[in-house]
Design an enzyme around this catalytic site. Sequence first.
Site, PDB file in Angstrom:
ATOM      1  N   HIS A  89      -4.756   2.516   9.664  1.00  0.00           N
ATOM      2  CA  HIS A  89      -4.475   3.821   9.060  1.00  0.00           C
ATOM      3  C   HIS A  89      -5.766   4.617   8.869  1.00  0.00           C
ATOM      4  CE1 HIS A  89      -0.461   2.407   6.980  1.00  0.00           C
ATOM      5  NE2 HIS A  89      -0.379   2.465   8.293  1.00  0.00           N
ATOM      6  N   PRO A  90      -6.671   4.671   9.849  1.00  0.00           N
ATOM      7  CA  PRO A  90      -7.934   5.393   9.629  1.00  0.00           C
ATOM      8  C   PRO A  90      -7.710   6.892   9.512  1.00  0.00           C
ATOM      9  CG  PRO A  90      -7.728   4.802  11.944  1.00  0.00           C
ATOM     10  CD  PRO A  90      -6.591   4.129  11.226  1.00  0.00           C
TER      11      PRO A  90
END
Length: 416
Positions: A341-342
Amino acid sequence: DNWKTPISNAFIEAGKELGYDSGDINGELQNSGFTPSHVTMENGSRKGTFKEFAEKFVNDNLTVVMYSHVRKIIIEDKRAIGVELTRFGKIERYKVRQEVILSAGAVGSPQILMLSGVGDEGHLTEVGVETVHHLPEVGQNLQDHLNIPMNIDVRENLSYDILSAIYPSTWLAYLSGGGPLTSSGACSGLAFVHTGVSNDSRPDIQYHMLEVSPATDHGLVIFKNFGLLKKAWPWFKDHTGRFSAMVLPTLLRPKSRGFVKLRSSNPDDHPIIQPNYLEEKKDMDTMLAAVNLTLKLLNTTAMQAAGAELWGPDPFCNHLQFMSAAYWECYVHHFSFTIYHPVGTCAMGTVLDARLKVKGLHGLRVVDGSVMPKIVGGNTNAPIIMIAEKAADMILQDFKTSDNTEVMNKCVKDEL
């Protein structure tokens, strides 16, 4: 709704025993609660954004140039005028009439900006890229959600049966949109909880109830996908041939910040990705509190009835007293991993304005998870779709308020 194993029901009942409600976490239970996982599926198949939003426009007013690798955005006099890419070994340039929209993700978007000369001047000079526009926050502010897997064995047939993929009944069920092959990546349950570490009224941990473990498929896929070291395999091997699962506490609101930088001026070189996980003490404190809450969850009547049994000491931390605070800190350091989930590396306020335009430049907009100043407290899929929906609306507004008579009367299929 899609297919789920019985362990997901036990997980939700366990949450109720701990005092949490069960229901719609996107509705009345946004501040805490347990729920079956919510997914973007239809008739047993996952629905991606390209198929749902864009595919119907291909060959009409949308051209998709496949087998392409973007080298940089072409910028002249502080205006983005096109894109340079490689395709089948040749460098191609595509000019734009209106603007360039960069949607390469929280790693790719800052990389492309920096390759284009947009970023911190000192860093760009260091790697041999000519600075076009000094914007030091490009690539900074990297945030991500970190998981810690709590592996358990459960009673027979309560978690995912890896052999079910070859059963004729499985395929017959799939043809009608049901059965094990419609599982959402084996993640059957979710929950949002408070550890008490933070004074924030919002949840600081999200649970993912996985119906599998790296032992489920005998190390063929899951073990490798998690990037686990070979030294760890004997620990997992002891649990092959059993029904196993994972309860994964996920750090929702990390304080630690990382960065993305260029490795060189070569567009084919992978960038440097430094997430700085657990650099801030509060992140570790929250993860350790989540471990203790998970132990309580596993000790509920519902999970005990499902035969939930925590695995014994792992090979990296077995020199410490099992279940001690020191053991769990060691375990978090060794086994925590990204949930992919960057966000945050082209953030609004520092890199972009409120309309997602790159500050100080014209004709260049970023639309992806990198625009988030702070990571959302949950999965990023739906929020990023929302960002794209809002961006599309703003792009149309800006298009209509400018002089675009000539553009609207011309065919632009030969350009991006």
